[in-house]
Design a protein around this motif. Structure first.
Motif, PDB file in Angstrom:
ATOM      1  N   PHE A   1      -3.373 -28.849   2.345  1.00 14.31           N
ATOM      2  CA  PHE A   1      -3.239 -27.433   2.682  1.00 14.31           C
ATOM      3  C   PHE A   1      -2.739 -26.632   1.490  1.00 14.31           C
ATOM      4  CE2 PHE A   1      -1.015 -23.829   4.731  1.00 14.31           C
ATOM      5  CZ  PHE A   1      -2.126 -23.237   5.290  1.00 14.31           C
ATOM      6  N   SER A   2      -1.815 -27.188   0.733  1.00  5.78           N
ATOM      7  CA  SER A   2      -1.290 -26.493  -0.446  1.00  5.78           C
ATOM      8  C   SER A   2      -2.395 -26.266  -1.465  1.00  5.78           C
ATOM      9  CB  SER A   2      -0.156 -27.314  -1.057  1.00  5.78           C
ATOM     10  OG  SER A   2       0.276 -26.732  -2.254  1.00  5.78           O
ATOM     11  N   GLY A   3      -3.185 -27.303  -1.732  1.00  7.56           N
ATOM     12  CA  GLY A   3      -4.297 -27.166  -2.673  1.00  7.56           C
ATOM     13  C   GLY A   3      -5.333 -26.183  -2.176  1.00  7.56           C
ATOM     14  N   LEU A   4      -5.579 -26.201  -0.861  1.00  2.88           N
ATOM     15  CA  LEU A   4      -6.538 -25.271  -0.273  1.00  2.88           C
ATOM     16  C   LEU A   4      -6.084 -23.828  -0.470  1.00  2.88           C
ATOM     17  CD1 LEU A   4      -9.007 -24.586   1.472  1.00  2.88           C
ATOM     18  CD2 LEU A   4      -7.565 -24.939   3.471  1.00  2.88           C
ATOM     19  N   LYS A   5      -4.811 -23.558  -0.188  1.00  2.15           N
ATOM     20  CA  LYS A   5      -4.287 -22.202  -0.374  1.00  2.15           C
ATOM     21  C   LYS A   5      -4.470 -21.743  -1.812  1.00  2.15           C
ATOM     22  CE  LYS A   5      -0.154 -22.986   0.916  1.00  2.15           C
ATOM     23  NZ  LYS A   5       1.265 -22.934   1.213  1.00  2.15           N
ATOM     24  N   GLN A   6      -4.128 -22.617  -2.757  1.00  5.10           N
ATOM     25  CA  GLN A   6      -4.225 -22.226  -4.162  1.00  5.10           C
ATOM     26  C   GLN A   6      -5.681 -22.003  -4.588  1.00  5.10           C
ATOM     27  OE1 GLN A   6      -2.010 -25.003  -6.509  1.00  5.10           O
ATOM     28  NE2 GLN A   6      -0.068 -24.367  -5.640  1.00  5.10           N
ATOM     29  N   ARG A   7      -6.587 -22.852  -4.116  1.00  6.26           N
ATOM     30  CA  ARG A   7      -7.999 -22.674  -4.475  1.00  6.26           C
ATOM     31  C   ARG A   7      -8.575 -21.414  -3.855  1.00  6.26           C
ATOM     32  NH1 ARG A   7     -10.557 -28.741  -4.437  1.00  6.26           N
ATOM     33  NH2 ARG A   7      -9.118 -29.562  -5.969  1.00  6.26           N
ATOM     34  N   LEU A   8      -8.206 -21.159  -2.604  1.00 10.80           N
ATOM     35  CA  LEU A   8      -8.702 -19.941  -1.947  1.00 10.80           C
ATOM     36  C   LEU A   8      -8.199 -18.696  -2.658  1.00 10.80           C
ATOM     37  CD1 LEU A   8      -8.372 -20.825   1.848  1.00 10.80           C
ATOM     38  CD2 LEU A   8     -10.466 -20.614   0.513  1.00 10.80           C
ATOM     39  N   LEU A   9      -6.898 -18.677  -2.933  1.00 12.31           N
ATOM     40  CA  LEU A   9      -6.348 -17.499  -3.608  1.00 12.31           C
ATOM     41  C   LEU A   9      -6.908 -17.345  -5.019  1.00 12.31           C
ATOM     42  CD1 LEU A   9      -2.676 -17.427  -2.356  1.00 12.31           C
ATOM     43  CD2 LEU A   9      -4.400 -15.661  -2.066  1.00 12.31           C
ATOM     44  N   ALA A  10      -7.100 -18.452  -5.732  1.00 14.82           N
ATOM     45  CA  ALA A  10      -7.686 -18.369  -7.072  1.00 14.82           C
ATOM     46  C   ALA A  10      -9.101 -17.803  -6.998  1.00 14.82           C
ATOM     47  CB  ALA A  10      -7.690 -19.745  -7.730  1.00 14.82           C
ATOM     48  N   SER A  11      -9.871 -18.220  -5.999  1.00 15.48           N
ATOM     49  CA  SER A  11     -11.227 -17.681  -5.835  1.00 15.48           C
ATOM     50  C   SER A  11     -11.190 -16.203  -5.492  1.00 15.48           C
ATOM     51  CB  SER A  11     -11.972 -18.444  -4.735  1.00 15.48           C
ATOM     52  OG  SER A  11     -12.182 -19.773  -5.111  1.00 15.48           O
TER      53      SER A  11
ATOM     54  N   TRP B   1      -6.900   1.335  -7.154  1.00 18.19           N
ATOM     55  CA  TRP B   1      -6.671   0.510  -5.963  1.00 18.19           C
ATOM     56  C   TRP B   1      -7.222  -0.895  -6.153  1.00 18.19           C
ATOM     57  CZ3 TRP B   1      -3.336   0.781  -2.286  1.00 18.19           C
ATOM     58  CH2 TRP B   1      -2.815   2.013  -1.901  1.00 18.19           C
ATOM     59  N   LEU B   2      -8.394  -0.993  -6.769  1.00 17.70           N
ATOM     60  CA  LEU B   2      -8.967  -2.321  -7.033  1.00 17.70           C
ATOM     61  C   LEU B   2      -8.048  -3.148  -7.930  1.00 17.70           C
ATOM     62  CD1 LEU B   2     -12.747  -1.511  -7.584  1.00 17.70           C
ATOM     63  CD2 LEU B   2     -11.765  -2.848  -5.739  1.00 17.70           C
ATOM     64  N   ILE B   3      -7.512  -2.529  -8.965  1.00 22.92           N
ATOM     65  CA  ILE B   3      -6.605  -3.236  -9.862  1.00 22.92           C
ATOM     66  C   ILE B   3      -5.330  -3.626  -9.127  1.00 22.92           C
ATOM     67  CG2 ILE B   3      -5.155  -2.980 -11.926  1.00 22.92           C
ATOM     68  CD1 ILE B   3      -7.444  -1.231 -13.085  1.00 22.92           C
ATOM     69  N   ALA B   4      -4.794  -2.712  -8.321  1.00 25.00           N
ATOM     70  CA  ALA B   4      -3.577  -3.017  -7.568  1.00 25.00           C
ATOM     71  C   ALA B   4      -3.796  -4.168  -6.586  1.00 25.00           C
ATOM     72  CB  ALA B   4      -3.098  -1.759  -6.822  1.00 25.00           C
ATOM     73  N   ILE B   5      -4.934  -4.169  -5.918  1.00 26.04           N
ATOM     74  CA  ILE B   5      -5.239  -5.245  -4.969  1.00 26.04           C
ATOM     75  C   ILE B   5      -5.383  -6.574  -5.703  1.00 26.04           C
ATOM     76  CG2 ILE B   5      -7.027  -6.116  -3.410  1.00 26.04           C
ATOM     77  CD1 ILE B   5      -7.422  -3.156  -2.525  1.00 26.04           C
ATOM     78  N   MET B   6      -6.073  -6.557  -6.852  1.00 26.72           N
ATOM     79  CA  MET B   6      -6.233  -7.786  -7.622  1.00 26.72           C
ATOM     80  C   MET B   6      -4.874  -8.309  -8.084  1.00 26.72           C
ATOM     81  SD  MET B   6      -8.101  -8.562 -11.243  1.00 26.72           S
ATOM     82  CE  MET B   6      -6.784  -7.769 -12.101  1.00 26.72           C
ATOM     83  N   LEU B   7      -4.021  -7.429  -8.571  1.00 23.41           N
ATOM     84  CA  LEU B   7      -2.690  -7.846  -8.997  1.00 23.41           C
ATOM     85  C   LEU B   7      -1.852  -8.345  -7.817  1.00 23.41           C
ATOM     86  CD1 LEU B   7      -1.853  -5.080 -11.632  1.00 23.41           C
ATOM     87  CD2 LEU B   7      -2.467  -7.477 -12.046  1.00 23.41           C
ATOM     88  N   GLY B   8      -2.047  -7.727  -6.645  1.00 24.58           N
ATOM     89  CA  GLY B   8      -1.358  -8.208  -5.441  1.00 24.58           C
ATOM     90  C   GLY B   8      -1.779  -9.622  -5.077  1.00 24.58           C
ATOM     91  N   PHE B   9      -3.078  -9.890  -5.150  1.00 25.77           N
ATOM     92  CA  PHE B   9      -3.570 -11.253  -4.889  1.00 25.77           C
ATOM     93  C   PHE B   9      -3.013 -12.234  -5.916  1.00 25.77           C
ATOM     94  CE2 PHE B   9      -7.501  -9.480  -2.627  1.00 25.77           C
ATOM     95  CZ  PHE B   9      -7.015  -9.812  -1.378  1.00 25.77           C
ATOM     96  N   ALA B  10      -3.020 -11.827  -7.185  1.00 24.15           N
ATOM     97  CA  ALA B  10      -2.512 -12.715  -8.238  1.00 24.15           C
ATOM     98  C   ALA B  10      -1.023 -13.005  -8.033  1.00 24.15           C
ATOM     99  CB  ALA B  10      -2.753 -12.098  -9.611  1.00 24.15           C
ATOM    100  N   LEU B  11      -0.253 -11.989  -7.677  1.00 28.16           N
ATOM    101  CA  LEU B  11       1.176 -12.185  -7.414  1.00 28.16           C
ATOM    102  C   LEU B  11       1.388 -13.093  -6.206  1.00 28.16           C
ATOM    103  CD1 LEU B  11       4.099 -11.458  -8.100  1.00 28.16           C
ATOM    104  CD2 LEU B  11       3.877  -9.483  -6.586  1.00 28.16           C
ATOM    105  N   THR B  12       0.589 -12.902  -5.170  1.00 26.81           N
ATOM    106  CA  THR B  12       0.670 -13.771  -3.990  1.00 26.81           C
ATOM    107  C   THR B  12       0.365 -15.205  -4.362  1.00 26.81           C
ATOM    108  OG1 THR B  12       0.011 -11.934  -2.564  1.00 26.81           O
ATOM    109  CG2 THR B  12      -0.244 -14.159  -1.667  1.00 26.81           C
ATOM    110  N   MET B  13      -0.662 -15.406  -5.186  1.00 26.08           N
ATOM    111  CA  MET B  13      -1.017 -16.757  -5.620  1.00 26.08           C
ATOM    112  C   MET B  13       0.135 -17.384  -6.401  1.00 26.08           C
ATOM    113  SD  MET B  13      -4.351 -18.009  -7.760  1.00 26.08           S
ATOM    114  CE  MET B  13      -3.806 -17.502  -9.369  1.00 26.08           C
ATOM    115  N   LEU B  14       0.756 -16.616  -7.284  1.00 24.44           N
ATOM    116  CA  LEU B  14       1.879 -17.117  -8.068  1.00 24.44           C
ATOM    117  C   LEU B  14       3.057 -17.476  -7.167  1.00 24.44           C
ATOM    118  CD1 LEU B  14       3.191 -17.620 -10.843  1.00 24.44           C
ATOM    119  CD2 LEU B  14       3.918 -15.221 -10.795  1.00 24.44           C
ATOM    120  N   LEU B  15       3.378 -16.605  -6.219  1.00 25.65           N
ATOM    121  CA  LEU B  15       4.494 -16.869  -5.310  1.00 25.65           C
ATOM    122  C   LEU B  15       4.231 -18.091  -4.431  1.00 25.65           C
ATOM    123  CD1 LEU B  15       5.491 -13.238  -4.276  1.00 25.65           C
ATOM    124  CD2 LEU B  15       6.722 -14.788  -5.811  1.00 25.65           C
ATOM    125  N   MET B  16       3.005 -18.255  -3.976  1.00 23.46           N
ATOM    126  CA  MET B  16       2.678 -19.437  -3.162  1.00 23.46           C
ATOM    127  C   MET B  16       2.768 -20.708  -3.988  1.00 23.46           C
ATOM    128  SD  MET B  16      -0.341 -18.324  -0.639  1.00 23.46           S
ATOM    129  CE  MET B  16       0.137 -18.486   1.059  1.00 23.46           C
TER     130      MET B  16
END
Length: 182
Positions: free
Chosen positions: A105-115, A142-157
């Motif tokens: 599950f951990s690997g899945l989360k990271q792969r999904l968020l990376a994609s 907004w697109l840049i903010a959303i992308m950075l939000g996803f990247a931050l979420t991926m880092l935190l996870m």
């Protein structure tokens, strides 16, 4: 009472097979993406001769976006099958990619968020390269903010997964033989 518990456990365990139609639906989604990709690829090549380089780059990025989305769907299909339906024995299936086998599950989360981050980055790059034709700086922001939000979420996870890792149990059998403390 024990028989009731065993029956309930069997029902719960077998209910996982209700996921199979969802996975089949995702496979059909892949077919739809392939159809869309083929159309966009045909359009890309028919316009390539008369297009300037920036239009070719944007067209390429749109094709990459579809390919990344298809990869994301494949990751979900394969890991869902293996994690919830049935384990996949890679020795019996040598053509099965090792990167899709034994994904927890951990690997899945990271792969999904990376994609998802990669897809968002491609969309931002598309907008940036086509900014003359669609000069909407608010939407680009907004697109840049959303992308950075996803990247931050991926880092935190990833940090949460690293912090939450359980140390493997020490080998008590070796400790008994050598006289070491476990």
């Amino acid at each position: 009472m024990d028989r009731l518990r065993l029956t309930l456990e069997a029902i719960i365990a077998n209910s996982r097979w209700f996921l199979a139609p969802f996975l089949l639906g995702l496979i059909l989604t892949l077919a739809a993406l392939l159809f869309n990709f083929a159309i966009k690829l045909f359009e890309f090549f028919t316009r390539a001769q008369i297009s300037d380089p920036s239009e070719i780059i944007v067209g390429s990025l749109k094709l990459v976006d579809i390919a990344l989305t298809a990869n994301l769907i494949v990751i979900v299909i394969c890991s869902s099958y293996e994690n919830f339906l049935a384990p996949i024995n890679v020795q019996q299936r040598p053509a099965w990619p090792m990167s899709l086998a034994n994904v927890g599950f951990s690997g899945l989360k990271q792969r999904l968020l990376a994609s998802i981050v990669a897809i968002a980055a491609v969309n931002v790059l598309e907008w940036f390269l086509d900014i003359e034709n669609s000069a909407d700086s608010i939407k680009l922001g907004w697109l840049i903010a959303i992308m950075l939000g996803f990247a931050l979420t991926m880092l935190l996870m990833a940090i949460a997964d690293r912090v939450g890792e359980v140390e493997p149990p020490k080998d008590e059998g070796r400790a008994k033989i050598t006289g070491e403390r476990p």
